[in-house]
Scaffold this motif. Structure first.
Motif, short mmCIF file in Angstrom:
data_model
loop_
_atom_site.label_atom_id
_atom_site.label_comp_id
_atom_site.label_asym_id
_atom_site.label_seq_id
_atom_site.Cartn_x
_atom_site.Cartn_y
_atom_site.Cartn_z
N GLU A 97 61.87 27.92 46.72
CA GLU A 97 63.82 28.05 46.91
C GLU A 97 63.63 27.83 45.49
N ILE B 279 57.66 23.64 45.97
CA ILE B 279 58.97 24.07 46.34
C ILE B 279 60.08 24.93 45.28
N SER C 231 60.17 15.39 52.99
CA SER C 231 59.36 16.28 54.16
C SER C 231 57.91 16.42 54.48
N LYS D 170 63.52 18.07 50.43
CA LYS D 170 62.49 18.68 50.69
C LYS D 170 60.84 18.18 50.47
#
Length: 127
Positions: free
Chosen positions: A24, A20, A80, A77
């Motif tokens: 991101e 992540i 998920s 996130k």
């Protein structure tokens, strides 16, 4: 001592958070690389203590606070990604991993010691 279950879950969280932050992280902190150095999970798997290291950050404490502001988004996130592996998504508590700073400080101390002239041991006089 962490159980096998905690260790396995910590590994999953660390891997997914690393991905992540890799994908991101630039949206959260431009031009700063975020590394997940360690994850500690509570016995009930409800709280994760995540230790982060920041590369190319002039102020790691400010970077950490920025990540904390985005904790909800990061948790979403993560959820998920791990929804099939966990019943609940743990609360994420972020901490600064200052291990590299400590190692650097110790290296400087050892360099300073090695550059000082050695004092020869004087033999004790026998009486």
């Amino acid at each position: 001592m962490e159980s096998k279950r905690q260790q396995k879950f910590s590994g999953v969280i660390q891997k997914d958070l690393a991905e992540i932050f890799q994908r991101e992280g630039l949206n959260i902190l431009p031009n700063i690389m975020i590394t997940v150095t360690k994850v500690r999970i509570s016995p009930d798997l409800a709280v994760a203590r995540i230790y982060l290291s920041f590369f190319n950050s002039p102020n790691p404490a400010l970077s950490l606070n920025t990540v904390k502001l985005h904790a909800g988004e990061i948790r979403y996130k993560l959820g998920s990604r791990i929804k099939d592996q966990a019943r609940i998504v743990p609360q994420l508590d972020f901490f600064l991993d200052d291990t590299s700073d400590y190692v650097e400080k110790m290296d400087k101390i050892f360099d300073k010691i090695s550059k000082e002239p050695r004092q020869e041991e004087k033999p004790e006089s026998e009486e």
